[in-house]
Design a protein around this motif. Structure first.
Motif, PDB file in Angstrom:
ATOM      1  N   ARG A   1     -42.737  -5.972  24.469  1.00 43.85           N
ATOM      2  CA  ARG A   1     -43.569  -7.062  23.966  1.00 43.85           C
ATOM      3  C   ARG A   1     -43.871  -8.053  25.086  1.00 43.85           C
ATOM      4  O   ARG A   1     -45.003  -8.540  25.219  1.00 43.85           O
ATOM      5  CB  ARG A   1     -42.862  -7.774  22.805  1.00 43.85           C
ATOM      6  CG  ARG A   1     -43.775  -8.726  22.026  1.00 43.85           C
ATOM      7  CD  ARG A   1     -43.108  -9.150  20.739  1.00 43.85           C
ATOM      8  NE  ARG A   1     -44.009  -9.862  19.856  1.00 43.85           N
ATOM      9  CZ  ARG A   1     -44.936  -9.301  19.081  1.00 43.85           C
ATOM     10  NH1 ARG A   1     -45.100  -8.005  19.099  1.00 43.85           N
ATOM     11  NH2 ARG A   1     -45.704 -10.025  18.288  1.00 43.85           N
ATOM     12  N   TRP A   2     -42.859  -8.349  25.906  1.00 44.04           N
ATOM     13  CA  TRP A   2     -43.064  -9.266  27.027  1.00 44.04           C
ATOM     14  C   TRP A   2     -44.019  -8.650  28.052  1.00 44.04           C
ATOM     15  O   TRP A   2     -44.897  -9.329  28.578  1.00 44.04           O
ATOM     16  CB  TRP A   2     -41.717  -9.588  27.677  1.00 44.04           C
ATOM     17  CG  TRP A   2     -41.823 -10.606  28.770  1.00 44.04           C
ATOM     18  CD1 TRP A   2     -41.737 -11.957  28.646  1.00 44.04           C
ATOM     19  CD2 TRP A   2     -42.063 -10.359  30.168  1.00 44.04           C
ATOM     20  NE1 TRP A   2     -41.902 -12.572  29.868  1.00 44.04           N
ATOM     21  CE2 TRP A   2     -42.100 -11.614  30.824  1.00 44.04           C
ATOM     22  CE3 TRP A   2     -42.227  -9.204  30.923  1.00 44.04           C
ATOM     23  CZ2 TRP A   2     -42.302 -11.738  32.196  1.00 44.04           C
ATOM     24  CZ3 TRP A   2     -42.443  -9.325  32.304  1.00 44.04           C
ATOM     25  CH2 TRP A   2     -42.470 -10.573  32.924  1.00 44.04           C
TER      26      TRP A   2
ATOM     27  N   LEU B   1     -46.401  -6.435  27.516  1.00 43.85           N
ATOM     28  CA  LEU B   1     -47.752  -6.443  26.961  1.00 43.85           C
ATOM     29  C   LEU B   1     -48.361  -7.840  27.014  1.00 43.85           C
ATOM     30  O   LEU B   1     -49.540  -8.011  27.351  1.00 43.85           O
ATOM     31  CB  LEU B   1     -47.732  -5.933  25.511  1.00 43.85           C
ATOM     32  CG  LEU B   1     -47.420  -4.449  25.324  1.00 43.85           C
ATOM     33  CD1 LEU B   1     -47.209  -4.143  23.845  1.00 43.85           C
ATOM     34  CD2 LEU B   1     -48.540  -3.573  25.881  1.00 43.85           C
ATOM     35  N   ASP B   2     -47.564  -8.827  26.686  1.00 43.74           N
ATOM     36  CA  ASP B   2     -48.036 -10.211  26.718  1.00 43.74           C
ATOM     37  C   ASP B   2     -48.404 -10.613  28.142  1.00 43.74           C
ATOM     38  O   ASP B   2     -49.460 -11.218  28.392  1.00 43.74           O
ATOM     39  CB  ASP B   2     -46.948 -11.127  26.165  1.00 43.74           C
ATOM     40  CG  ASP B   2     -47.457 -12.552  25.932  1.00 43.74           C
ATOM     41  OD1 ASP B   2     -48.677 -12.778  26.068  1.00 43.74           O
ATOM     42  OD2 ASP B   2     -46.640 -13.428  25.615  1.00 43.74           O
ATOM     43  N   THR B   3     -47.536 -10.275  29.095  1.00 42.26           N
ATOM     44  CA  THR B   3     -47.773 -10.621  30.501  1.00 42.26           C
ATOM     45  C   THR B   3     -48.989  -9.890  31.058  1.00 42.26           C
ATOM     46  O   THR B   3     -49.709 -10.419  31.916  1.00 42.26           O
ATOM     47  CB  THR B   3     -46.528 -10.274  31.353  1.00 42.26           C
ATOM     48  OG1 THR B   3     -45.386 -10.954  30.809  1.00 42.26           O
ATOM     49  CG2 THR B   3     -46.717 -10.703  32.806  1.00 42.26           C
TER      50      THR B   3
ATOM     51  N   LYS C   1     -52.125  -9.082  24.431  1.00 44.90           N
ATOM     52  CA  LYS C   1     -51.578  -9.671  23.218  1.00 44.90           C
ATOM     53  C   LYS C   1     -52.419  -9.357  21.986  1.00 44.90           C
ATOM     54  O   LYS C   1     -51.906  -9.376  20.858  1.00 44.90           O
ATOM     55  CB  LYS C   1     -51.455 -11.191  23.407  1.00 44.90           C
ATOM     56  CG  LYS C   1     -50.525 -11.861  22.417  1.00 44.90           C
ATOM     57  CD  LYS C   1     -50.252 -13.296  22.820  1.00 44.90           C
ATOM     58  CE  LYS C   1     -49.252 -13.943  21.874  1.00 44.90           C
ATOM     59  NZ  LYS C   1     -48.905 -15.326  22.275  1.00 44.90           N
ATOM     60  N   ARG C   2     -53.699  -9.068  22.159  1.00 46.82           N
ATOM     61  CA  ARG C   2     -54.578  -8.777  21.025  1.00 46.82           C
ATOM     62  C   ARG C   2     -54.782  -7.275  20.819  1.00 46.82           C
ATOM     63  O   ARG C   2     -55.602  -6.864  19.996  1.00 46.82           O
ATOM     64  CB  ARG C   2     -55.942  -9.457  21.225  1.00 46.82           C
ATOM     65  CG  ARG C   2     -55.867 -10.980  21.224  1.00 46.82           C
ATOM     66  CD  ARG C   2     -57.240 -11.611  21.336  1.00 46.82           C
ATOM     67  NE  ARG C   2     -57.184 -13.062  21.257  1.00 46.82           N
ATOM     68  CZ  ARG C   2     -57.133 -13.759  20.136  1.00 46.82           C
ATOM     69  NH1 ARG C   2     -57.168 -13.114  18.975  1.00 46.82           N
ATOM     70  NH2 ARG C   2     -57.075 -15.075  20.155  1.00 46.82           N
TER      71      ARG C   2
ATOM     72  N   TYR D   1     -49.735  -4.096  20.831  1.00 46.91           N
ATOM     73  CA  TYR D   1     -48.946  -5.308  20.612  1.00 46.91           C
ATOM     74  C   TYR D   1     -48.557  -5.439  19.144  1.00 46.91           C
ATOM     75  O   TYR D   1     -47.422  -5.812  18.818  1.00 46.91           O
ATOM     76  CB  TYR D   1     -49.754  -6.527  21.057  1.00 46.91           C
ATOM     77  CG  TYR D   1     -48.959  -7.803  21.160  1.00 46.91           C
ATOM     78  CD1 TYR D   1     -48.206  -8.095  22.297  1.00 46.91           C
ATOM     79  CD2 TYR D   1     -48.974  -8.734  20.119  1.00 46.91           C
ATOM     80  CE1 TYR D   1     -47.484  -9.277  22.400  1.00 46.91           C
ATOM     81  CE2 TYR D   1     -48.264  -9.923  20.216  1.00 46.91           C
ATOM     82  CZ  TYR D   1     -47.513 -10.178  21.359  1.00 46.91           C
ATOM     83  OH  TYR D   1     -46.787 -11.349  21.445  1.00 46.91           O
TER      84      TYR D   1
ATOM     85  N   THR E   1     -49.178 -12.770  13.675  1.00 43.54           N
ATOM     86  CA  THR E   1     -50.016 -11.730  14.283  1.00 43.54           C
ATOM     87  C   THR E   1     -50.853 -11.027  13.247  1.00 43.54           C
ATOM     88  O   THR E   1     -52.044 -10.749  13.456  1.00 43.54           O
ATOM     89  CB  THR E   1     -49.126 -10.702  15.014  1.00 43.54           C
ATOM     90  OG1 THR E   1     -48.369 -11.380  16.028  1.00 43.54           O
ATOM     91  CG2 THR E   1     -49.983  -9.626  15.669  1.00 43.54           C
TER      92      THR E   1
END
Length: 275
Positions: A187-188, A190-192, A196-197, A201, A270
């Motif tokens: 998750r981190w 993917l966010d980095t 995130k969309r 995710y 989300t």
């Protein structure tokens, strides 16, 4: 020809000496914990360097990360590999090995151990020491007080079970919860990476929810139930081990419930954005 023969004999001699060293010292019962801890620390360093090397070559966005982001990226590579290792070992000992089975009449379940179980716990101690060192050195960039408490409690409990051989079954039960770490790290990542969309995710969030529910909520309930059924054996442990069986899992379970609340809130947020 004679030179080659002497070389082969020399190599064989060194190999035999190495085997004797490993068997009689590094993997002899008194030295297994220390060998395993050192191995866990060295493995953490190797995985950190490999994560850095592979990421630099295969992930275009890696070079664009800040210095602290790259450190955390590599650090999460270590925790992912450790989680896969210790969760697999723990699942084996808890559900498939007969070492801690009630059908095994070789002494009280709270005092059973083996060289392999001790070695696996030692590797985990090495990881916790390495990760805790990085967290404290870069505090609070890699995690706040809750991470320091989590790693400290985990490291102490695992080290005690490793050195004394007491309560290893319950230690492995708790360590199964590490199965959620790869999902959290993903998750981190993917966010980095700015995803995130993405659907990945969303799927990751759902996986975290179910993995956390099973491995960090339901499994802890099962562990406490097992302690209840075997309380007569747990009560014969040393007072330190007895307290660790109750205090550490209780503290971790409380933290797990708090984090689970955040996971539910994040997943709902989300899903609401997708409607």
């Amino acid at each position: 020809m004679a030179v080659s023969k002497r070389t082969a004999m020399a190599i064989k001699s060194y190999r035999n000496q190495a085997e004797v060293l490993v068997k009689n010292y590094l993997l002899s019962d008194p030295f297994i914990p220390y060998t395993a801890i050192l191995g866990g620390i060295l493995a953490s360093k190797v995985v950190y360097d490999l994560t850095q090397l592979i990421s630099a070559f295969y992930f275009r966005g890696y070079a664009g990360l800040t210095k602290i982001q790259r450190i955390e990226w590599n650090n999460r590579g270590i925790s992912t590999i450790h989680a896969l290792f210790i969760a697999t070992i723990s699942l084996y000992f808890v559900f498939w090995s007969d070492l801690y089975s009630d059908d095994n009449l070789a002494g009280l379940v709270t005092f059973r151990s083996s060289p392999f179980s001790t070695f696996a716990l030692g590797v985990s101690v090495g990881y916790f020491l390495s990760d805790l060192g990085m967290i404290c050195w870069l505090y609070p960039a890699l995690g706040g007080l809750e991470y320091v408490i989590h790693h400290s409690l985990s490291g102490i409990a695992v080290a005690y079970a490793m050195f004394t051989g007491e309560g290893q079954l319950y230690t492995f039960m708790v360590l199964i919860s590490e199965v959620t770490t790869p999902e959290i790290n993903m998750r981190w990542f993917l966010d980095t990476a700015g995803l995130k969309r993405s659907n990945a995710y969303l799927i990751n969030g759902v996986l975290i929810f179910f993995a956390w529910l099973v491995a960090r909520i339901m499994l802890f309930v099962y562990m406490f139930y097992h302690v209840y059924l075997h309380y007569d054996q747990v009560s014969q442990m040393h007072i330190i081990g007895f307290l660790l069986v109750f205090v550490v899992p209780s503290a971790l379970a409380t933290m797990n419930l708090m984090w689970f609340g955040k996971i539910i809130k994040g997943l709902r947020k989300t899903l609401a954005k997708r409607q």
